[in-house]
Each structure stands twice: as structure tokens, then as C-alpha cells.
Scaffold this motif. Structure first.
Motif, short mmCIF file in Angstrom:
data_model
loop_
_atom_site.label_atom_id
_atom_site.label_comp_id
_atom_site.label_asym_id
_atom_site.label_seq_id
_atom_site.Cartn_x
_atom_site.Cartn_y
_atom_site.Cartn_z
N MET A 1 1.03 -1.38 -0.04
CA MET A 1 -0.04 0.00 -0.07
C MET A 1 1.05 1.36 0.07
SD MET A 1 -2.90 0.98 2.58
CE MET A 1 -3.97 -0.32 2.33
N GLU A 2 0.67 2.30 -0.89
CA GLU A 2 1.36 3.46 -0.87
C GLU A 2 1.18 4.34 0.24
OE1 GLU A 2 1.77 7.75 -3.72
OE2 GLU A 2 0.26 5.84 -4.22
N ARG A 3 2.18 4.68 0.70
CA ARG A 3 2.23 5.58 1.99
C ARG A 3 1.64 6.88 1.67
NH1 ARG A 3 7.83 5.06 5.53
NH2 ARG A 3 7.68 2.90 5.74
N ARG A 4 1.18 7.45 2.86
CA ARG A 4 0.40 8.90 2.66
C ARG A 4 1.47 10.00 2.54
NH1 ARG A 4 -3.78 8.31 7.50
NH2 ARG A 4 -5.09 10.06 6.50
N ALA A 5 1.20 11.32 2.03
CA ALA A 5 2.25 12.15 1.62
C ALA A 5 2.58 12.67 3.14
CB ALA A 5 1.45 13.27 1.00
N LYS A 6 4.25 13.05 3.06
CA LYS A 6 4.73 13.62 4.14
C LYS A 6 4.31 14.72 4.35
CE LYS A 6 9.60 14.59 5.57
NZ LYS A 6 9.59 13.89 6.89
N LEU A 7 3.92 15.18 5.74
CA LEU A 7 3.56 16.49 6.07
C LEU A 7 4.64 17.11 6.73
CD1 LEU A 7 0.27 15.27 7.45
CD2 LEU A 7 0.59 16.16 5.28
N THR A 8 5.50 17.86 5.88
CA THR A 8 6.64 18.81 6.63
C THR A 8 6.01 19.78 7.70
OG1 THR A 8 6.73 19.99 4.77
CG2 THR A 8 8.34 18.21 4.82
N GLU A 9 4.89 20.13 7.32
CA GLU A 9 4.43 21.56 8.16
C GLU A 9 4.40 20.99 9.73
OE1 GLU A 9 2.51 21.84 4.01
OE2 GLU A 9 2.95 20.23 5.47
N ILE A 10 4.30 19.48 9.96
CA ILE A 10 4.33 19.01 11.32
C ILE A 10 5.56 19.57 12.17
CG2 ILE A 10 4.25 17.17 12.76
CD1 ILE A 10 1.58 17.96 11.62
N ASP A 11 6.68 19.60 11.38
CA ASP A 11 7.83 20.29 11.90
C ASP A 11 7.98 21.68 12.39
OD1 ASP A 11 9.33 17.91 11.45
OD2 ASP A 11 9.91 18.37 9.48
N ILE A 12 7.09 22.44 11.89
CA ILE A 12 6.73 23.71 12.17
C ILE A 12 6.22 23.90 13.51
CG2 ILE A 12 5.56 25.91 11.61
CD1 ILE A 12 6.17 25.40 8.64
N VAL A 13 4.99 23.01 13.38
CA VAL A 13 4.27 22.71 14.75
C VAL A 13 5.16 22.53 16.06
CG1 VAL A 13 2.22 21.75 16.05
CG2 VAL A 13 2.40 22.05 13.38
N ARG A 14 6.08 21.63 15.76
CA ARG A 14 6.85 21.09 16.89
C ARG A 14 8.00 22.50 17.05
NH1 ARG A 14 7.82 16.20 13.36
NH2 ARG A 14 6.74 14.28 14.50
N GLY A 15 8.35 23.25 16.19
CA GLY A 15 8.97 24.24 16.44
C GLY A 15 8.25 25.27 17.45
N ILE A 16 6.97 25.32 17.09
CA ILE A 16 6.21 26.25 17.94
C ILE A 16 6.30 25.77 19.40
CG2 ILE A 16 4.11 27.49 18.27
CD1 ILE A 16 3.90 27.54 15.06
N ALA A 17 5.82 24.50 19.36
CA ALA A 17 5.84 23.74 20.59
C ALA A 17 6.72 23.70 21.74
CB ALA A 17 5.15 22.20 20.63
N ILE A 18 8.02 23.55 20.82
CA ILE A 18 9.22 23.59 21.69
C ILE A 18 9.63 25.14 22.29
CG2 ILE A 18 11.14 24.02 19.95
CD1 ILE A 18 11.42 21.85 23.25
N LEU A 19 9.23 26.06 21.44
CA LEU A 19 9.38 27.49 22.01
C LEU A 19 8.44 27.73 23.23
CD1 LEU A 19 9.25 29.53 18.83
CD2 LEU A 19 11.22 29.23 20.17
N GLY A 20 7.46 27.11 23.15
CA GLY A 20 6.50 27.20 24.42
C GLY A 20 7.08 26.51 25.58
N VAL A 21 7.48 25.13 25.61
CA VAL A 21 8.27 24.51 26.53
C VAL A 21 9.53 25.66 27.10
CG1 VAL A 21 9.93 22.58 27.25
CG2 VAL A 21 7.95 22.44 25.66
N LEU A 22 10.24 26.15 26.35
CA LEU A 22 11.39 27.08 26.64
C LEU A 22 10.83 28.23 27.60
CD1 LEU A 22 13.50 27.00 23.39
CD2 LEU A 22 13.96 25.68 25.79
N MET A 23 9.86 28.79 26.89
CA MET A 23 9.24 29.94 27.58
C MET A 23 8.50 29.70 29.08
SD MET A 23 8.71 33.00 27.61
CE MET A 23 8.76 33.51 25.68
N VAL A 24 8.18 28.69 29.34
CA VAL A 24 7.50 28.13 30.39
C VAL A 24 8.69 27.90 31.41
CG1 VAL A 24 6.55 26.14 31.82
CG2 VAL A 24 5.32 27.09 29.58
#
Length: 395
Positions: A1-24
Motif C-alpha cells: 500500500m502506498e504511503r501517505r504524503a509527508k507533512l513537513t508542516e508538522i515540523d513547524i508545529v513542533r518548532g512552535i511547541a518547543i518555543l512554548g516549553v522553553l518559555m514556560v
């Protein structure tokens, strides 16, 4: 079965999330020490509104896992590979950093260096995710990875369970909250996975049905209809309202000693932290097309790729930074000192994780799959590289 498309945008969400961790983490001392400052509300806002890291990472991890695995046939070989990767890239870094932080705290507390005392204490903390304050997140992730194959099998077998995953997750989460309060009274509730079932099951539902619902979630010109715009407005309004209310109750509790019920704290936290990743996904897809043309968007994605390593490493930076607190100076100097803590935790951790991942062959022991993700992201820029592959399963 063909794999679903790569969602590179998820890396951006991770980037914002880690900024939140550092801020806290970088404002935690300020919420105690700066209560007399006229801008205390700003510190409280930054500290509470930024509490999006752990829950967003949990939701993203679940989203990516179900996005990748749900359409695939389930085989013993696939699960063997799954557990092997989690052992190497999650458990090994967890144990190493647990040992590092445990030894640092042992030294700070001035305890005797006796193996007979250290060894039982160390394993007691490892099995509870308490070797250092931030490692509970990795401990939770390990629990959820153990549960994943069971939940995947159940959701593939019972389609109604997949369709109602959000309701099931929230119900199980609140059953845990209530039973724990009335009967179990588990200490360190936040170190146990049922606390995050709402976020985890929401991530599973998004991963399973993403192809069907993405036009309702992603803000784009081709998706604009009256009903979808209404959904987007309601989502953002509910997110802002719950976030501001959550900030406000902490402000009143910290500054004025106001008491609120645990149910209110849990309810606002649950709503806010379940809606936040949805908003962040929308933001990521809005700016994701500029990953190669915009320096800042590209850096944000890069930060997301190395976020696991930054998460593990940054308390070391703050630990050293706080060894040199201010003993004099005006209010503005103190504000600058707290800002400096955030910037040092971000920049130094980012540089160290990136450098070690690129220059050494053993950095996976510390940072898991970060080195492989960096290599994959670099190769993805080549025009000959295929565009359909699975997103990273780490978070």
C-alpha cells in the motif's frame, strides 16, 4: 500500500511547541520572584499561555503514528521495527539523560557518593519519570508507545471506536481525573498517560481521518466556504477564550491567593491544550509553503526537527545560567536577565544539538532520531528526492 504524503508542516508545529516549553521553563522563577513588578501579568501570561509543549507533542506523536500506520497492513515485522526504534531513539536517550540529571542533583544536594544508596534512588526516579522535572514527558511518551499497537488494533477492528476516538479519549481522561481524586490519589498525576488521553485520542482521530477533514482544518483559498470559515472562527474564538481564562485563574491564584476548584483548572487546561495544536496546524499550513523561501520559517522548521534534543538538553543550560542570579540592578536589568535565560536555553541548546547531530556518529544515543531527521530534511531539498514518504514518528 502506498504511503501517505509527508507533512513537513508538522515540523513547524513542533518548532512552535518547543518555543512554548522553553518559555514556560525560563519564566518559572519569574512567576515567583517578580510578583511586585508592574508587569507581573506579562510573566504570568507568558508562563501559562505557553503551556502548550507537552500536550502538543503528545497529540502530534499520536497524529503521526496513526497517520502512518492506520492505512498499513499490521504485521509482526512492522511492530518489531516500531519497538526497536522506540527502544533505540526514545528509551536510550531517556536513560542517559536521566542518569546525567540524577547525578547533577545528587551532587547539588551534597549526598554521599554511595552506590548502594544511589542505585535504588536512580531507578525509583526512572520508573516514575522523575530524574528531573522535564523528563516526565519522555516517560509519558514511552507509556503511550506501549499502548499504541493495542489502540491501533482496536481502532482498525472497530471502526466506531476510531470515529468516536475523541469522545472516548476525553471520557477515559476524566474518569481517571475523577477516580484519582476520589479513590486512587495517585501522586504526580501528570506523569501518567491517562492524564493526556484526550489529546492523544484527538491526535489519533486526526491521523486516521486527516485526508477527509483537512479541507475543514487547513485555511486555504480553495477551502473557503461559509461553513468552513465559521468553523475556523469558532475554533480560534474558543481557543483564545479558553487560553485567556486559563491565564486569568492562575494570575488570580498566584497574585491574590484566589482558590478555584480542580475541575475548573482541568477543564480549561483540557480545552485549551486540545484546541492549541489545531490552531498551530492551521498556522503551520499557512506559512509552510515558505519553508524554502523564508529564512525564519525555515529556521522554525529546523527547530522543530531538533526539538526532541533541545527538550532534553535545555535544562542543563538553564541550570548553569541560574547559577549566576542577579544581586543588584533595576527592574529592567532583571527583565533582561529573564529574557537572557530564554535566549540562552534556545540558542545554545539549538547549536549543541545541531552540531553534535551533524558532526558525530553517536549523537543518536542522546537525541534519538534527530540526526536522521536532519539528514532527511537536507536531502528533501534536492529535486530528485521523492515527495511521498512518512512523516517523522518522533515527537
Amino acid at each position: 500500500m502506498e504511503r501517505r504524503a509527508k507533512l513537513t508542516e508538522i515540523d513547524i508545529v513542533r518548532g512552535i511547541a518547543i518555543l512554548g516549553v522553553l518559555m514556560v521553563h525560563s519564566t518559572s522563577f519569574a512567576t515567583v520572584d517578580m510578583k511586585e513588578a508592574s508587569v507581573y501579568g506579562v510573566y504570568n501570561f507568558l508562563n501559562i499561555f505557553s503551556k502548550i509543549g507537552t500536550t502538543s507533542f503528545i497529540l502530534l506523536s499520536s497524529f503521526v503514528l496513526f497517520y502512518n500506520y492506520y492505512p498499513q497492513p499490521l504485521t509482526v515485522q512492522r511492530f518489531k521495527k516500531f519497538y526497536r526504534n522506540r527502544l533505540l531513539y526514545i528509551v536510550v536517550p531517556y536513560l542517559i539523560f536521566s542518569a546525567v540529571y540524577f547525578l547533577l542533583r545528587w551532587y547539588q544536594n551534597g549526598f554521599a557518593w554511595e552506590i548502594s544508596e544511589m542505585w535504588p534512588s536512580f531507578w525509583s526516579k526512572v520508573w516514575r519519570g522523575q530524574a528531573y522535572t522535564h523528563l516526565y514527558f519522555v516517560f509519558i511518551s514511552i507509556q503511550l508507545y506501549l499502548l499504541f499497537p493495542i489502540l491501533l488494533l482496536l481502532m482498525k477492528r472497530f471502526k466506531w471506536l476510531a470515529a468516536s476516538a475523541v469522545f472516548v479519549g476525553v471520557a477515559l481522561q476524566w474518569a481517571f481525573f475523577l477516580y484519582n481524586r476520589e479513590y486512587w490519589q495517585v501522586t504526580n498525576r501528570g506523569s501518567w498517560s491517562p492524564t493526556y488521553f484526550g489529546q492523544y485520542f484527538l491526535g489519533a482521530w486526526l491521523g486516521i481521518y486527516f485526508d477527509r477533514i483537512k479541507s475543514w482544518l487547513i485555511i486555504a483559498k480553495e477551502n473557503i466556504t461559509k461553513s468552513k470559515v465559521t468553523v475556523w472562527i469558532v475554533l480560534w474564538a474558543a481557543w483564545l477564550a479558553s487560553g485567556i481564562a486559563y491565564v486569568n485563574i492562575f494570575y488570580n491564584a498566584r497574585l491574590h491567593g484566589t482558590r478555584y476548584s480542580n475541575a475548573l483548572y482541568d477543564g480549561l487546561w483540557d480545552i485549551y491544550t486540545m484546541l492549541t495544536p489545531l490552531v498551530l496546524i492551521q498556522v503551520a499550513f499557512l506559512i509552510g509553503g515558505r519553508m524554502t523561501s523564508s529564512f525564519w520559517v525555515g529556521r522554525l522548521r529546523h527547530l522543530g526537527i531538533v526539538s526532541f534534543g533541545v527538550y532534553l538538553f535545555h535544562p542543563l543550560v538553564l541550570l548553569v545560567y541560574r547559577k549566576y542570579p542577579l544581586t543588584s540592578g533595576g527592574t529592567m536589568v532583571h527583565h533582561a536577565w529573564y529574557a537572557g535565560g530564554f535566549l540562552c536555553a534556545l540558542i545554545i541548546s539549538w547549536i549543541v544539538v545541531t552540531a553534535l547531530s551533524r558532526l558525530t556518529g553517536w549523537s543518536w544515543l542522546l537525541f534519538g532520531s534527530v540526526p536522521a531527521q536532519l539528514k532527511s530534511a537536507g536531502e528533501a531539498k534536492r529535486p530528485t528526492e521523492p515527495t511521498t514518504s512518512s512523516p517523522s514518528a518522533s515527537a
